[in-house]
Design a protein around this motif. Structure first.
Motif, PDB file in Angstrom:
ATOM      1  N   ASN A 110       0.818  -1.220   0.000  1.00  0.00           N
ATOM      2  CA  ASN A 110       0.000   0.000   0.000  1.00  0.00           C
ATOM      3  C   ASN A 110       0.848   1.265   0.000  1.00  0.00           C
ATOM      4  N   LYS A 114       1.221   4.011  -3.126  1.00  0.00           N
ATOM      5  CA  LYS A 114       0.976   5.439  -2.885  1.00  0.00           C
ATOM      6  C   LYS A 114       2.149   6.282  -3.422  1.00  0.00           C
ATOM      7  N   ALA A 138      -0.268  -2.382  -7.894  1.00  0.00           N
ATOM      8  CA  ALA A 138      -0.264  -3.112  -6.621  1.00  0.00           C
ATOM      9  C   ALA A 138      -0.032  -4.606  -6.838  1.00  0.00           C
TER      10      ALA A 138
END
Length: 183
Positions: A110, A114, A138
């Motif tokens: 995560n 980002k 991801a």
């Protein structure tokens, strides 16, 4: 204060903070900072994406290994941000552990998404430049971490960075190094 007599390699997946934290750590240690990708790029007179495009990833991994071998028996105190894949090829992690101290900046998928899901971040990273959505990015990062984490976890110090505020990573590395060197 302690004196490190060999290179400190910051390792981990792209976007985990090796370069930013490495520069600040070098200041704390009053030593030089080196980014292996910048060094290789300068030596080849090509950007990393250009090296990948012209010669492929296998060629780049050989360049990384050769660059690393040049440190051989170096007792030079340096902070080195290693390319994200460097520890995972050509038995480089063993060499890094032999000639220096290794610190794995462990970041979650995560956090990495980002940091890497921007055109600017992707533009300079050929392995993710084609991944256009955060979901695809991801999945790619998760897959690569599954492959790379066994190498990263061979680091002498493993530092989870997800919950460290900006500016605290380098001081935490500094403290971890001090503890490691005095145990």
């Amino acid at each position: 204060m302690f004196l490190v007599q060999k290179p400190i390699f910051l390792i981990g997946y792209m976007g985990c903070g090796k370069t930013k934290s490495g520069k600040k750590l070098a200041q704390l240690l009053h030593t030089q900072f080196i980014d292996s990708d910048v060094q290789i790029s300068n030596k080849e007179n090509l950007s990393i994406p250009e090296i990948f495009a012209r010669h492929g990833e296998a060629y780049f991994r050989i360049l990384e290994h050769n660059w690393l071998q040049n440190f051989g028996h170096s007792r030079t105190p340096l902070v080195i941000a290693a390319g994200g894949g460097m520890p995972c090829f050509n038995d480089n992690i063993a060499l890094m552990n032999k000639i220096g101290l290794t610190v794995y900046l462990q970041a979650s998928v995560n956090l990495l998404v980002k940091r890497l899901a921007t055109p600017k971040a992707q533009q300079k990273r050929p392995l993710i430049a084609h991944l256009k959505t955060p979901l695809v990015l991801a999945a790619h990062i998760a897959s690569q971490l599954t492959e790379r984490e066994p190498y990263y976890l061979q680091a002498q110090i493993v530092l989870p960075v997800d919950h460290l505020p900006a500016g605290q990573i380098e001081t935490t590395i500094f403290s971890s190094l001090n503890t490691y060197l005095h145990t």
